[in-house]
Write a protein that holds these residues in place. Structure first.
Motif, mmCIF file in Angstrom:
data_model
loop_
_atom_site.group_PDB
_atom_site.id
_atom_site.type_symbol
_atom_site.label_atom_id
_atom_site.label_comp_id
_atom_site.label_asym_id
_atom_site.label_seq_id
_atom_site.Cartn_x
_atom_site.Cartn_y
_atom_site.Cartn_z
ATOM 1 N N GLY A 126 25.957 53.901 60.280
ATOM 2 C CA GLY A 126 25.388 53.108 61.368
ATOM 3 C C GLY A 126 24.808 51.778 60.941
ATOM 4 N N ALA A 127 24.796 51.484 59.639
ATOM 5 C CA ALA A 127 24.232 50.219 59.168
ATOM 6 C C ALA A 127 25.040 49.023 59.642
ATOM 7 N N ILE A 128 26.318 49.238 59.936
ATOM 8 C CA ILE A 128 27.186 48.150 60.385
ATOM 9 C C ILE A 128 26.650 47.489 61.655
ATOM 10 N N PHE A 129 25.874 48.230 62.451
ATOM 11 C CA PHE A 129 25.347 47.687 63.697
ATOM 12 C C PHE A 129 24.210 46.690 63.468
ATOM 13 N N HIS A 130 23.648 46.684 62.274
ATOM 14 C CA HIS A 130 22.479 45.849 61.997
ATOM 15 C C HIS A 130 22.808 44.648 61.125
ATOM 16 N N LEU A 131 24.091 44.379 60.938
ATOM 17 C CA LEU A 131 24.524 43.254 60.113
ATOM 18 C C LEU A 131 25.464 42.347 60.899
ATOM 19 N N PRO A 132 25.311 41.030 60.766
ATOM 20 C CA PRO A 132 26.332 40.143 61.327
ATOM 21 C C PRO A 132 27.643 40.335 60.564
ATOM 22 N N VAL A 133 28.728 40.555 61.290
ATOM 23 C CA VAL A 133 30.061 40.653 60.683
ATOM 24 C C VAL A 133 30.911 39.548 61.295
ATOM 25 N N PRO B 81 36.023 53.980 63.798
ATOM 26 C CA PRO B 81 35.094 55.102 63.613
ATOM 27 C C PRO B 81 34.823 55.436 62.145
ATOM 28 N N ASN B 82 35.799 55.183 61.266
ATOM 29 C CA ASN B 82 35.583 55.438 59.848
ATOM 30 C C ASN B 82 34.627 54.410 59.244
ATOM 31 N N THR B 83 34.690 53.174 59.725
ATOM 32 C CA THR B 83 33.738 52.153 59.285
ATOM 33 C C THR B 83 32.325 52.539 59.686
ATOM 34 N N PRO C 74 38.909 50.623 56.302
ATOM 35 C CA PRO C 74 37.652 50.675 57.064
ATOM 36 C C PRO C 74 36.543 51.436 56.352
ATOM 37 N N GLY C 75 36.919 52.430 55.541
ATOM 38 C CA GLY C 75 35.911 53.158 54.788
ATOM 39 C C GLY C 75 35.213 52.264 53.773
ATOM 40 N N ASN C 76 35.977 51.389 53.117
ATOM 41 C CA ASN C 76 35.384 50.442 52.179
ATOM 42 C C ASN C 76 34.440 49.482 52.901
ATOM 43 N N LEU C 77 34.870 48.990 54.054
ATOM 44 C CA LEU C 77 34.007 48.091 54.814
ATOM 45 C C LEU C 77 32.706 48.788 55.189
ATOM 46 N N GLY C 78 32.783 50.019 55.623
ATOM 47 C CA GLY C 78 31.578 50.762 55.993
ATOM 48 C C GLY C 78 30.662 50.985 54.806
ATOM 49 N N ALA C 79 31.238 51.351 53.662
ATOM 50 C CA ALA C 79 30.429 51.578 52.467
ATOM 51 C C ALA C 79 29.756 50.291 52.011
ATOM 52 N N ILE C 80 30.468 49.174 52.099
ATOM 53 C CA ILE C 80 29.884 47.880 51.726
ATOM 54 C C ILE C 80 28.766 47.504 52.691
#
Length: 270
Positions: A167-174, A159-161, A129-135
């Motif tokens: 917080g950028a994950i909230f602004h991208l389609p996944v 939570p680690n993502t 999940p840390g890698n996904l968050g960093a990406i």
């Protein structure tokens, strides 16, 4: 507002602790967000907030303003003691508040709007999940349009993502899908697809990363599967000059995303 929660055995506290696990998030259809910056970014992305838990002794005036805003929007504000906050917060940070948010419905691949200059990341088999968050953080910064998870159980609500993405994950389609279905989608939308392989003789800087571009990345341990081959993608690599045989996947993603951005800017200026 509910009474102050002081017991670590409170049922609400137990439910919040369960949200640290994937199973708990799936069962409750909600997840937690730790930290003001991340909460504000989810708010900007119009997530549905259900509850906020706060420790009044740690809250600043701006924290109280955020809590008031979320309360006006329908979230229940619940005060807890510092020991309870330390129990429900993720990691070792000393936090003033956390929020509980409704898990949104998953995004379907067909719903992604494609422009003529779209760049997407395809992440096959990513588990960390840390890698996904960093990406996700890189994707947001570099203008990548979407993250597509291929045959991956990685959870964007982990939570680690969230923390790794700032917080950028909230602004991208996944999007979650299979490699085979993703390949068909990419081909039907005429993407130029580039598969990152450590043994490829073609350097990333030698290919055209403008236009509709899909950058496919695998794990450091095993790389991409044989499903990504010359029939559906072009193999590229990042040159390795030292003793290491691979880069962290988030580092590779950053190099390729910014190379794509550089090429696009060069085309605009020429």
């Amino acid at each position: 507002m509910d009474a102050i929660i002081s017991s670590l055995q409170n049922e609400r506290v137990k439910e919040l602790v369960r949200l640290r696990t994937r199973q708990g998030r799936q069962q409750q259809h909600r997840f937690t967000i730790d930290g003001v910056r991340e909460i504000e970014r989810a708010q900007q992305a119009n997530y549905t907030f259900l509850e906020t838990y706060f420790c009044d002794a740690r809250c600043s005036s701006s924290d109280h303003s955020l809590i008031a805003t979320l309360t006006e929007q329908g979230a229940t504000a619940i005060e807890v003691t510092s020991s309870v906050m330390d129990k429900i917060a993720y990691g070792q940070r000393t936090l003033a508040l956390i929020a509980v948010v409704e898990t949104p419905d998953r995004i379907e691949l067909a719903s992604i709007e494609v422009t003529n200059s779209e760049v997407v990341f395809v992440l096959e088999g990513i588990e960390n999940p840390g890698n996904l968050g960093a990406i996700a953080r890189t994707a947001d910064a570099a203008g990548v349009a979407a993250i597509i998870l291929a045959d991956s159980e990685c959870d964007e609500c982990n939570p680690n993502t969230i923390r790794s993405s700032a917080g950028a994950i909230f602004h991208l389609p996944v999007v979650h899908d299979t490699s085979l279905h993703i390949q068909k989608w990419l081909q039907s939308h005429h993407f130029n697809t580039f598969a990152t392989l450590v043994d490829s003789s073609c350097c990333y800087s030698e290919v055209n990363l403008t236009g509709r571009t899909a950058i496919v990345l695998g794990t450091e341990a095993t790389g991409l599967t044989d499903l990504w081959n010359s029939t559906n993608s072009q193999a590229i690599s990042v040159p390795m000059r030292g003793i290491g045989d691979s880069l962290n996947v988030s580092t590779t993603a950053a190099i390729l995303a910014y190379e794509s951005q550089r090429q696009r800017q060069a085309n605009t200026q020429s």
